[in-house]
Design a protein around this motif. Structure first.
Motif, PDB file in Angstrom:
ATOM      1  N   ILE A   1      33.605   1.582  53.462  1.00 56.68           N
ATOM      2  CA  ILE A   1      32.570   1.699  54.072  1.00 56.68           C
ATOM      3  C   ILE A   1      32.734   0.460  55.038  1.00 56.68           C
ATOM      4  CG2 ILE A   1      30.021   0.937  54.136  1.00 56.68           C
ATOM      5  CD1 ILE A   1      29.867   1.718  51.345  1.00 56.68           C
ATOM      6  N   VAL A   2      32.262   0.800  56.405  1.00 54.95           N
ATOM      7  CA  VAL A   2      31.962  -0.264  57.468  1.00 54.95           C
ATOM      8  C   VAL A   2      30.763  -0.081  57.956  1.00 54.95           C
ATOM      9  CG1 VAL A   2      32.739  -0.540  59.817  1.00 54.95           C
ATOM     10  CG2 VAL A   2      34.343   0.133  58.240  1.00 54.95           C
ATOM     11  N   ALA A   3      29.916  -1.253  57.881  1.00 49.36           N
ATOM     12  CA  ALA A   3      28.531  -1.557  58.217  1.00 49.36           C
ATOM     13  C   ALA A   3      28.191  -2.410  59.461  1.00 49.36           C
ATOM     14  CB  ALA A   3      27.847  -1.916  56.903  1.00 49.36           C
ATOM     15  N   PHE A   4      27.535  -1.845  60.216  1.00 52.89           N
ATOM     16  CA  PHE A   4      27.142  -2.654  61.505  1.00 52.89           C
ATOM     17  C   PHE A   4      26.113  -3.778  60.984  1.00 52.89           C
ATOM     18  CE2 PHE A   4      28.867   0.489  64.349  1.00 52.89           C
ATOM     19  CZ  PHE A   4      29.392  -0.187  65.070  1.00 52.89           C
ATOM     20  N   SER A   5      26.327  -5.142  61.470  1.00 52.60           N
ATOM     21  CA  SER A   5      25.483  -6.101  61.181  1.00 52.60           C
ATOM     22  C   SER A   5      25.222  -6.842  62.526  1.00 52.60           C
ATOM     23  CB  SER A   5      26.143  -7.118  59.931  1.00 52.60           C
ATOM     24  OG  SER A   5      24.998  -8.107  59.936  1.00 52.60           O
ATOM     25  N   THR A   6      25.054  -7.875  62.690  1.00 53.88           N
ATOM     26  CA  THR A   6      24.565  -8.738  64.031  1.00 53.88           C
ATOM     27  C   THR A   6      24.915 -10.037  63.807  1.00 53.88           C
ATOM     28  OG1 THR A   6      22.639  -9.322  65.343  1.00 53.88           O
ATOM     29  CG2 THR A   6      22.126  -8.869  63.025  1.00 53.88           C
ATOM     30  N   GLY A   7      25.304 -10.559  65.052  1.00 51.12           N
ATOM     31  CA  GLY A   7      25.634 -11.912  65.150  1.00 51.12           C
ATOM     32  C   GLY A   7      24.316 -12.818  65.030  1.00 51.12           C
ATOM     33  N   CYS A   8      23.179 -12.100  65.015  1.00 52.13           N
ATOM     34  CA  CYS A   8      21.854 -12.750  64.797  1.00 52.13           C
ATOM     35  C   CYS A   8      21.833 -13.558  63.446  1.00 52.13           C
ATOM     36  CB  CYS A   8      20.813 -11.996  64.911  1.00 52.13           C
ATOM     37  SG  CYS A   8      20.304 -11.079  66.662  1.00 52.13           S
ATOM     38  N   VAL A   9      22.372 -13.328  62.405  1.00 50.84           N
ATOM     39  CA  VAL A   9      22.690 -13.929  61.268  1.00 50.84           C
ATOM     40  C   VAL A   9      23.221 -15.392  61.426  1.00 50.84           C
ATOM     41  CG1 VAL A   9      22.803 -11.433  59.989  1.00 50.84           C
ATOM     42  CG2 VAL A   9      24.845 -13.264  60.381  1.00 50.84           C
TER      43      VAL A   9
ATOM     44  N   LEU B   1      22.543 -18.754  58.912  1.00 52.53           N
ATOM     45  CA  LEU B   1      21.318 -19.395  59.018  1.00 52.53           C
ATOM     46  C   LEU B   1      20.574 -18.545  59.813  1.00 52.53           C
ATOM     47  CD1 LEU B   1      22.602 -23.342  59.213  1.00 52.53           C
ATOM     48  CD2 LEU B   1      21.341 -22.180  57.150  1.00 52.53           C
ATOM     49  N   PRO B   2      20.146 -17.442  59.565  1.00 52.33           N
ATOM     50  CA  PRO B   2      19.360 -16.493  60.131  1.00 52.33           C
ATOM     51  C   PRO B   2      17.854 -16.909  60.496  1.00 52.33           C
ATOM     52  CG  PRO B   2      19.305 -15.764  57.991  1.00 52.33           C
ATOM     53  CD  PRO B   2      20.202 -16.944  58.089  1.00 52.33           C
TER      54      PRO B   2
ATOM     55  N   GLY C   1      14.066 -15.936  61.812  1.00 54.20           N
ATOM     56  CA  GLY C   1      13.073 -14.955  61.941  1.00 54.20           C
ATOM     57  C   GLY C   1      13.426 -13.889  60.786  1.00 54.20           C
ATOM     58  N   GLU C   2      12.380 -13.000  60.495  1.00 55.98           N
ATOM     59  CA  GLU C   2      12.721 -11.776  59.452  1.00 55.98           C
ATOM     60  C   GLU C   2      13.532 -10.726  59.711  1.00 55.98           C
ATOM     61  OE1 GLU C   2       9.543 -10.839  56.833  1.00 55.98           O
ATOM     62  OE2 GLU C   2       8.154 -12.270  57.571  1.00 55.98           O
ATOM     63  N   TYR C   3      13.717 -10.536  61.148  1.00 58.35           N
ATOM     64  CA  TYR C   3      15.009  -9.431  61.593  1.00 58.35           C
ATOM     65  C   TYR C   3      16.021  -9.952  60.940  1.00 58.35           C
ATOM     66  CZ  TYR C   3      18.356  -7.326  64.346  1.00 58.35           C
ATOM     67  OH  TYR C   3      19.339  -6.457  64.654  1.00 58.35           O
ATOM     68  N   ALA C   4      16.431 -11.310  61.484  1.00 54.90           N
ATOM     69  CA  ALA C   4      18.014 -11.813  61.187  1.00 54.90           C
ATOM     70  C   ALA C   4      17.796 -11.683  59.597  1.00 54.90           C
ATOM     71  CB  ALA C   4      18.109 -12.971  61.872  1.00 54.90           C
ATOM     72  N   GLN C   5      17.109 -12.452  59.020  1.00 54.88           N
ATOM     73  CA  GLN C   5      17.117 -12.539  57.549  1.00 54.88           C
ATOM     74  C   GLN C   5      17.173 -11.049  56.912  1.00 54.88           C
ATOM     75  OE1 GLN C   5      13.156 -14.158  56.729  1.00 54.88           O
ATOM     76  NE2 GLN C   5      13.767 -16.183  57.854  1.00 54.88           N
ATOM     77  N   SER C   6      16.676 -10.226  57.360  1.00 52.13           N
ATOM     78  CA  SER C   6      16.738  -8.865  56.788  1.00 52.13           C
ATOM     79  C   SER C   6      18.144  -8.404  57.004  1.00 52.13           C
ATOM     80  CB  SER C   6      15.778  -7.577  57.186  1.00 52.13           C
ATOM     81  OG  SER C   6      15.958  -7.510  58.661  1.00 52.13           O
ATOM     82  N   CYS C   7      18.754  -8.557  58.043  1.00 53.66           N
ATOM     83  CA  CYS C   7      20.097  -8.130  58.212  1.00 53.66           C
ATOM     84  C   CYS C   7      21.227  -8.855  57.385  1.00 53.66           C
ATOM     85  CB  CYS C   7      20.673  -8.190  59.982  1.00 53.66           C
ATOM     86  SG  CYS C   7      19.415  -7.391  61.016  1.00 53.66           S
ATOM     87  N   LEU C   8      20.941 -10.014  57.238  1.00 55.03           N
ATOM     88  CA  LEU C   8      21.744 -10.769  56.161  1.00 55.03           C
ATOM     89  C   LEU C   8      21.465 -10.199  54.820  1.00 55.03           C
ATOM     90  CD1 LEU C   8      23.543 -13.171  55.487  1.00 55.03           C
ATOM     91  CD2 LEU C   8      21.638 -14.367  55.152  1.00 55.03           C
ATOM     92  N   GLY C   9      20.261  -9.698  54.655  1.00 53.77           N
ATOM     93  CA  GLY C   9      20.024  -8.912  53.243  1.00 53.77           C
ATOM     94  C   GLY C   9      20.803  -7.664  53.301  1.00 53.77           C
TER      95      GLY C   9
END
Length: 341
Positions: free
Chosen positions: A141-149, A167-168, A170-178
């Motif tokens: 699996i390769v999954a896209f995440s974001t530097g916002c984390v 250290l995300p 906001g909730e968008y970045a937190q959900s991406c770390l999730g």
């Protein structure tokens, strides 16, 4: 190439596989599935896989899964030979009907408007990855995440590294770390190889941080300098690195920053667009001492440095806008510093 004449040529460029991607296809076993193929990145990524397989002389099934709110896109991908499966990935029963393939690329997610529907944001970015990780237990699996984390970094620091503690904000970045944690959990539980791509940012003439700045200059609007610096990479090169990440995944999951080599000034970008457009540029705000920046040196060691220069991307974007090329209408909101997208 000095200019991109139309979308057909652009799509050809974004899906052109490198010799390294072609060589990888000769030895990579199994078929492909792109979950969330209908987004900004999915179609060109799928086409690159298909072209690489053809040039490598191998045959692989390539599945594309999405809700397909745009039926035209579904028909187009079917005509190109992709196996399209339409459905809601948030439906666990639907996921269980999907064929189990060896190579899965996860593209689904929610950012735009996330602050207006936080429960859906968490469902798309954290709950859905858990469903996928629990079903594709034998897949790479390769999954896209974001530097916002990452946290905002000092401008001269070179950016966050994969070893930095997330250290995300906001909730968008937190959900991406999730999202990352769910794939990490699945990888540890089942032992399958996973790579997490912290992308920040990918650009092409129809969207991205360059388009966001260019539109301000073109429309004679002031450019906000508060988030005064960023990284970016040509979408075609990000596509190639994403595909090649299938060969470097691990258990526990491997994290890779994917972005350009340089820390670029928003002021410089705006001034360059002003030259191309023959316009004056105005600014608002002052450059903060920190910005959302990533260090992609590890991906460069694995895949090589990007070849498309910053100035080339500026020229392509400026010409595209001046000739009235299509805009996807999906701003990155790179100016945001409080995590509220």
């Amino acid at each position: 190439m000095e200019f991109i004449k139309d979308e057909a040529q652009l799509e050809e460029m974004l899906s052109q596989p490198s010799k390294e991607v072609i060589e990888m296809m000769k030895t990579l076993d199994g078929d492909f599935m792109l979950l969330g193929i209908a987004g900004k990145i999915g179609p060109s990524l799928a086409r690159m896989i298909k072209r690489a397989c053809k040039e490598a002389g191998v045959e692989k099934k390539i599945y594309g899964v999405s809700r397909f709110s745009d039926e035209t896109q579904k028909v187009q991908l079917e005509q190109e030979g992709f196996i399209i499966i339409k459905g809601d990935l948030l439906d666990g029963d639907f996921i269980k009907t999907l064929p189990k393939v060896k190579n899965v690329i996860f593209l689904a997610g929610m950012k735009f408007g996330s602050e207006d529907n936080l429960s859906l944001t968490w469902a798309m970015n954290s709950y859905l990855p858990a469903l996928v990780a629990e079903y594709f237990t034998d897949s790479r699996i390769v999954a896209f995440s974001t530097g916002c984390v990452y946290e905002l970094m000092p401008v001269g620091s070179g950016g966050s590294k994969e070893t930095d503690i997330p250290l995300p904000v906001g909730e968008y970045a937190q959900s991406c770390l999730g999202r990352e944690r769910m794939f990490e959990f699945g990888s540890k539980k089942y032992g399958n190889d996973v790579a997490l791509i912290r992308l920040n940012y990918a650009v092409e003439p129809r969207y991205g941080v360059l388009v966001d700045v260019a539109k301000k200059v073109w429309n004679n609007e002031p450019v906000d300098l508060t988030m005064g610096f960023f990284n970016f990479i040509w979408q075609g090169e990000a596509n190639g690195m994403t595909i090649r990440a299938l060969s470097v995944g691990s258990s526990p999951a491997k994290i890779l920053n994917v972005t350009g080599e340089d820390t670029i000034s928003v002021k410089y970008i705006a001034a360059e667009f002003a030259k191309h457009f023959g316009k004056e540029v105005t600014f608002t705000g002052e450059e903060a001492k920190t910005a959302l920046l990533s260090n992609a040196s590890e991906s460069f060691q694995l895949f090589g440095k990007p070849k498309v220069s910053v100035d080339q991307m500026i020229r392509w974007t400026a010409h595209w806008m001046m000739k009235g090329g299509r805009d996807l209408g999906k701003p990155t909101h790179f100016e945001v510093r409080d995590g509220k997208y």
